[in-house]
Design an enzyme around this catalytic site. Structure first.
Site, PDB file in Angstrom:
ATOM      1  N   ASN A  73       0.873  -1.174   0.000  1.00 43.23           N
ATOM      2  CA  ASN A  73       0.000   0.000   0.000  1.00 43.23           C
ATOM      3  C   ASN A  73       0.914   1.229   0.000  1.00 43.23           C
ATOM      4  O   ASN A  73       1.448   1.611   1.032  1.00 43.23           O
ATOM      5  CB  ASN A  73      -0.888  -0.051   1.253  1.00 43.23           C
ATOM      6  CG  ASN A  73      -1.833   1.124   1.346  1.00 43.23           C
ATOM      7  OD1 ASN A  73      -1.808   2.031   0.516  1.00 43.23           O
ATOM      8  ND2 ASN A  73      -2.667   1.113   2.369  1.00 43.23           N
ATOM      9  N   LYS A 109       3.302   0.824   3.075  1.00 43.79           N
ATOM     10  CA  LYS A 109       2.909  -0.176   4.071  1.00 43.79           C
ATOM     11  C   LYS A 109       2.977  -1.533   3.404  1.00 43.79           C
ATOM     12  O   LYS A 109       2.663  -1.654   2.208  1.00 43.79           O
ATOM     13  CB  LYS A 109       1.478   0.074   4.551  1.00 43.79           C
ATOM     14  CG  LYS A 109       1.334   1.325   5.366  1.00 43.79           C
ATOM     15  CD  LYS A 109      -0.043   1.369   6.026  1.00 43.79           C
ATOM     16  CE  LYS A 109      -0.304   2.740   6.606  1.00 43.79           C
ATOM     17  NZ  LYS A 109      -1.506   3.381   6.171  1.00 43.79           N
ATOM     18  N   ARG A 117      -2.476  -2.102  -3.522  1.00 40.18           N
ATOM     19  CA  ARG A 117      -3.700  -1.344  -3.289  1.00 40.18           C
ATOM     20  C   ARG A 117      -3.677  -0.090  -4.165  1.00 40.18           C
ATOM     21  O   ARG A 117      -2.680   0.644  -4.181  1.00 40.18           O
ATOM     22  CB  ARG A 117      -3.795  -0.937  -1.818  1.00 40.18           C
ATOM     23  CG  ARG A 117      -4.994  -0.061  -1.583  1.00 40.18           C
ATOM     24  CD  ARG A 117      -4.966   0.591  -0.234  1.00 40.18           C
ATOM     25  NE  ARG A 117      -6.120   1.463  -0.120  1.00 40.18           N
ATOM     26  CZ  ARG A 117      -6.126   2.619   0.532  1.00 40.18           C
ATOM     27  NH1 ARG A 117      -5.031   3.038   1.130  1.00 40.18           N
ATOM     28  NH2 ARG A 117      -7.207   3.365   0.585  1.00 40.18           N
ATOM     29  N   HIS A 175     -13.172   2.262   0.023  1.00 36.13           N
ATOM     30  CA  HIS A 175     -13.139   1.224   1.076  1.00 36.13           C
ATOM     31  C   HIS A 175     -13.759  -0.081   0.597  1.00 36.13           C
ATOM     32  O   HIS A 175     -14.261  -0.877   1.413  1.00 36.13           O
ATOM     33  CB  HIS A 175     -13.921   1.662   2.340  1.00 36.13           C
ATOM     34  CG  HIS A 175     -13.420   2.901   2.998  1.00 36.13           C
ATOM     35  ND1 HIS A 175     -14.257   3.902   3.431  1.00 36.13           N
ATOM     36  CD2 HIS A 175     -12.173   3.305   3.309  1.00 36.13           C
ATOM     37  CE1 HIS A 175     -13.550   4.866   3.995  1.00 36.13           C
ATOM     38  NE2 HIS A 175     -12.280   4.527   3.929  1.00 36.13           N
ATOM     39  N   HIS A 205     -18.203   1.353   7.449  1.00 30.84           N
ATOM     40  CA  HIS A 205     -16.754   1.470   7.662  1.00 30.84           C
ATOM     41  C   HIS A 205     -16.528   2.862   8.234  1.00 30.84           C
ATOM     42  O   HIS A 205     -16.552   3.863   7.513  1.00 30.84           O
ATOM     43  CB  HIS A 205     -16.014   1.278   6.333  1.00 30.84           C
ATOM     44  CG  HIS A 205     -14.524   1.445   6.451  1.00 30.84           C
ATOM     45  ND1 HIS A 205     -13.642   0.396   6.320  1.00 30.84           N
ATOM     46  CD2 HIS A 205     -13.772   2.535   6.692  1.00 30.84           C
ATOM     47  CE1 HIS A 205     -12.413   0.833   6.482  1.00 30.84           C
ATOM     48  NE2 HIS A 205     -12.463   2.142   6.698  1.00 30.84           N
ATOM     49  N   ARG A 253     -12.827  15.540   6.611  1.00 33.54           N
ATOM     50  CA  ARG A 253     -13.605  15.827   5.396  1.00 33.54           C
ATOM     51  C   ARG A 253     -15.025  16.242   5.755  1.00 33.54           C
ATOM     52  O   ARG A 253     -15.624  15.680   6.682  1.00 33.54           O
ATOM     53  CB  ARG A 253     -13.679  14.581   4.494  1.00 33.54           C
ATOM     54  CG  ARG A 253     -12.341  14.158   3.939  1.00 33.54           C
ATOM     55  CD  ARG A 253     -12.532  12.986   2.964  1.00 33.54           C
ATOM     56  NE  ARG A 253     -11.266  12.364   2.682  1.00 33.54           N
ATOM     57  CZ  ARG A 253     -10.994  11.076   2.894  1.00 33.54           C
ATOM     58  NH1 ARG A 253     -11.916  10.266   3.388  1.00 33.54           N
ATOM     59  NH2 ARG A 253      -9.819  10.592   2.603  1.00 33.54           N
ATOM     60  N   ASP A 299      -9.571  13.021  15.889  1.00 29.10           N
ATOM     61  CA  ASP A 299      -9.552  11.706  16.533  1.00 29.10           C
ATOM     62  C   ASP A 299     -10.720  11.584  17.508  1.00 29.10           C
ATOM     63  O   ASP A 299     -10.898  12.433  18.386  1.00 29.10           O
ATOM     64  CB  ASP A 299      -8.217  11.506  17.273  1.00 29.10           C
ATOM     65  CG  ASP A 299      -8.038  10.070  17.696  1.00 29.10           C
ATOM     66  OD1 ASP A 299      -8.865   9.578  18.501  1.00 29.10           O
ATOM     67  OD2 ASP A 299      -7.093   9.423  17.231  1.00 29.10           O
ATOM     68  N   ILE A 314     -13.270   3.578  14.296  1.00 28.57           N
ATOM     69  CA  ILE A 314     -14.386   4.060  15.115  1.00 28.57           C
ATOM     70  C   ILE A 314     -15.464   2.974  15.230  1.00 28.57           C
ATOM     71  O   ILE A 314     -15.951   2.673  16.326  1.00 28.57           O
ATOM     72  CB  ILE A 314     -14.984   5.345  14.497  1.00 28.57           C
ATOM     73  CG1 ILE A 314     -13.916   6.428  14.421  1.00 28.57           C
ATOM     74  CG2 ILE A 314     -16.189   5.817  15.275  1.00 28.57           C
ATOM     75  CD1 ILE A 314     -14.202   7.512  13.394  1.00 28.57           C
ATOM     76  N   GLU A 328      -8.432  -5.389   5.151  1.00 30.79           N
ATOM     77  CA  GLU A 328      -8.346  -5.026   3.732  1.00 30.79           C
ATOM     78  C   GLU A 328      -7.193  -5.747   3.040  1.00 30.79           C
ATOM     79  O   GLU A 328      -7.292  -6.135   1.882  1.00 30.79           O
ATOM     80  CB  GLU A 328      -8.203  -3.502   3.606  1.00 30.79           C
ATOM     81  CG  GLU A 328      -9.482  -2.796   4.033  1.00 30.79           C
ATOM     82  CD  GLU A 328      -9.318  -1.306   4.255  1.00 30.79           C
ATOM     83  OE1 GLU A 328      -8.883  -0.915   5.352  1.00 30.79           O
ATOM     84  OE2 GLU A 328      -9.627  -0.537   3.339  1.00 30.79           O
TER      85      GLU A 328
HETATM   86  P1  AMP Z   1      -8.991   4.041  10.880  1.00 30.47           P
HETATM   87  O1  AMP Z   1      -9.025   5.088   9.804  1.00 30.47           O
HETATM   88  O2  AMP Z   1      -9.870   2.869  10.597  1.00 30.47           O
HETATM   89  O3  AMP Z   1      -7.596   3.647  11.281  1.00 30.47           O
HETATM   90  O4  AMP Z   1      -9.630   4.721  12.159  1.00 30.47           O
HETATM   91  C1  AMP Z   1      -8.961   5.758  12.809  1.00 30.47           C
HETATM   92  C2  AMP Z   1      -9.885   6.434  13.783  1.00 30.47           C
HETATM   93  O5  AMP Z   1     -10.462   5.473  14.689  1.00 30.47           O
HETATM   94  C3  AMP Z   1      -9.124   7.383  14.681  1.00 30.47           C
HETATM   95  O6  AMP Z   1      -9.101   8.648  14.116  1.00 30.47           O
HETATM   96  C4  AMP Z   1      -9.931   7.378  15.947  1.00 30.47           C
HETATM   97  O7  AMP Z   1     -10.816   8.477  15.847  1.00 30.47           O
HETATM   98  C5  AMP Z   1     -10.745   6.108  15.911  1.00 30.47           C
HETATM   99  N1  AMP Z   1     -10.397   5.215  17.011  1.00 30.47           N
HETATM  100  C6  AMP Z   1      -9.379   4.352  17.095  1.00 30.47           C
HETATM  101  N2  AMP Z   1      -9.393   3.696  18.285  1.00 30.47           N
HETATM  102  C7  AMP Z   1     -10.452   4.183  18.962  1.00 30.47           C
HETATM  103  C8  AMP Z   1     -11.021   3.939  20.250  1.00 30.47           C
HETATM  104  N3  AMP Z   1     -10.491   3.042  21.088  1.00 30.47           N
HETATM  105  N4  AMP Z   1     -12.119   4.628  20.598  1.00 30.47           N
HETATM  106  C9  AMP Z   1     -12.670   5.530  19.772  1.00 30.47           C
HETATM  107  N5  AMP Z   1     -12.186   5.801  18.549  1.00 30.47           N
HETATM  108  C10 AMP Z   1     -11.103   5.158  18.150  1.00 30.47           C
END
Ligand code: AMP
Length: 400
Positions: A7, A14, A90, A179, A207, A240, A282, A331, A385
């Protein structure tokens, strides 16, 4: 049978080496800050994590380092490059040029050059990564796997925008989604978990990560998805905006003196829950802030959850009912508060969450969190993925 999944980003690469007999990860890691000072090389295998600051001026050097580590006498997992049977790359955007995973050939690479503009930050990076791998492994079959691939089963009335049809034909402007590998994986996992043939199921896959998209899956095929021509559309995300009236964007651009391209950067990088809260993109930070009384953080969480709920409602209609709702990604897998808010007051659609099961949901495994009286199953499923990319690579390269 071993497949290397790559990726490539503009300054990162990655990788995962997957043993396809057991579908387990033999080694994985990331090359960060390629072409930038203080490049960082991360390698995880055999229960160890190695992190080194190594000069990586370009992707070719990064690929060399990855292969060298995979074959390293002490920490490696293979003894020669010949053990890598295929490489899956990817690719973010396919346009209408690629509707399925495609072998890397001079012809497909020419087409890749032609569609660079569709994802100016990502597709050129993928090309660089593919070329770097080809330089090291010229005889290994390689496959392009697109984030958009799963969505090509959408009917025309779902993927078309109501613009001049000539412009669709000339520029291929339409909904592509994103996704796709994740939506495909969790829909298949849901069917397996429920012990049902996916052909008989109507599933809504959510997702929810830094980028978020929601997809309606009927009989294993995507019939609609929330992201659009690019990942900017749909629910509000980390940074976004998600869906917005274009006139509002133009009005803002005029007021702030922004060009079209600056406005797009703003909508992609400065909006979403970050823009609303002023705290963070986040969700962990947002929850902390909201719990400490920050009203804008609470608003951001509510907007995100409500956006998700609206798509669940719309796709329940598109599917004429739903058997299972799946939450996945950072999330979706981890944030019980968002899941709870997104499914609040949906008993009219037969969707009822068990709040305790939701709050106690174990991490890293499939969990079922609907209430007993719920007609619809609610599942939390960790996404994978890379595994989908590896599986598609095996199929397209006719390996195994
Ligand atoms: P991803 O793009 O799938 O890696 O998701 C990243 C997002 O997941 C981060 O920006 C966080 O906002 C959220 N996230 C990751 N771990 C947690 C958690 N334990 N509780 C709440 N949100 C989380």
């Amino acid at each position: 049978m071993k497949i290397l999944v790559i990726n490539s980003g503009s300054s990162s690469l990655k990788y995962q080496l997957i043993d396809m007999e057991t579908e387990s990860v033999l080694a994985k890691g990331n090359c960060e800050r390629i072409g930038i000072a203080h490049s960082n090389f991360i390698y995880k295998a055999r229960g160890q994590c190695i992190e080194q600051e190594i000069d990586m001026p370009n992707h070719n050097i990064a690929v060399k380092l990855v292969l060298g580590k995979l074959m390293d006498k002490n920490v490696g997992v293979i003894s020669s490059m010949a053990e890598i049977d295929g490489v899956g790359h990817r690719v973010v955007a396919s346009g209408e040029a690629f509707k399925k995973p495609t072998l890397v050939t001079p012809e497909s690479m020419e087409l890749m050059e032609e569609i660079k503009d569709l994802a100016p930050l990502h597709n050129p990076a993928a090309i660089v990564g593919i070329k770097a791998c080809l330089a090291e492994m010229p005889d290994t079959p390689m496959v392009l796997v697109f984030d958009t691939g799963f969505h090509f089963t959408m009917p025309d009335y779902a993927y078309m925008y109501a613009i001049d049809y000539d412009h669709y034909e000339k520029y291929h402007i339409r909904r592509y989604g994103a996704h796709g590998t994740s939506h495909k994986f969790v829909a298949q996992e849901a069917a397996k978990y429920l012990g049902k043939d996916i052909k008989d199921l109507k599933i809504i896959t959510c997702h929810l990560g830094n980028g978020s998209s929601i997809t309606a899956v009927k009989g294993g095929k995507c019939i609609d998805t929330s992201m659009g021509f690019t990942p900017l559309a749909g629910v509000p995300m980390g940074t976004r905006s998600g869906d917005i009236d274009y006139s509002a964007a133009e009005y803002l651009a005029k007021k702030e003196g922004m060009t079209v391209s600056e406005t797009l950067t703003y909508l992609n990088k400065k909006c979403g829950v970050l823009g609303i809260s002023g705290v963070s993109s986040d969700f962990r930070d947002l929850s902390d802030a909201a719990n400490n009384g920050n009203k804008r953080a609470e608003l951001a969480l509510n907007m995100f959850a409500y956006g998700t709920k609206k798509y669940i409602g719309a796709y329940t209609a598109a599917l004429n009912g739903v058997d299972a709702i799946v939450f996945t990604a950072g999330i979706g897998e981890n944030d019980s508060v968002v899941r709870s808010k997104a499914l609040q007051d949906l008993d009219g659609l037969g969707i009822i969450l068990d709040e305790k099961k939701n709050a106690d949901c174990p991490r890293g495994t499939i969990a079922e969190i609907q209430a007993e009286q719920s007609k619809v199953k609610v599942l939390v499923i960790p996404t994978n993925e890379e595994l989908v990319i590896a599986r598609e690579t095996m199929i397209e390269a006719k390996l195994g």
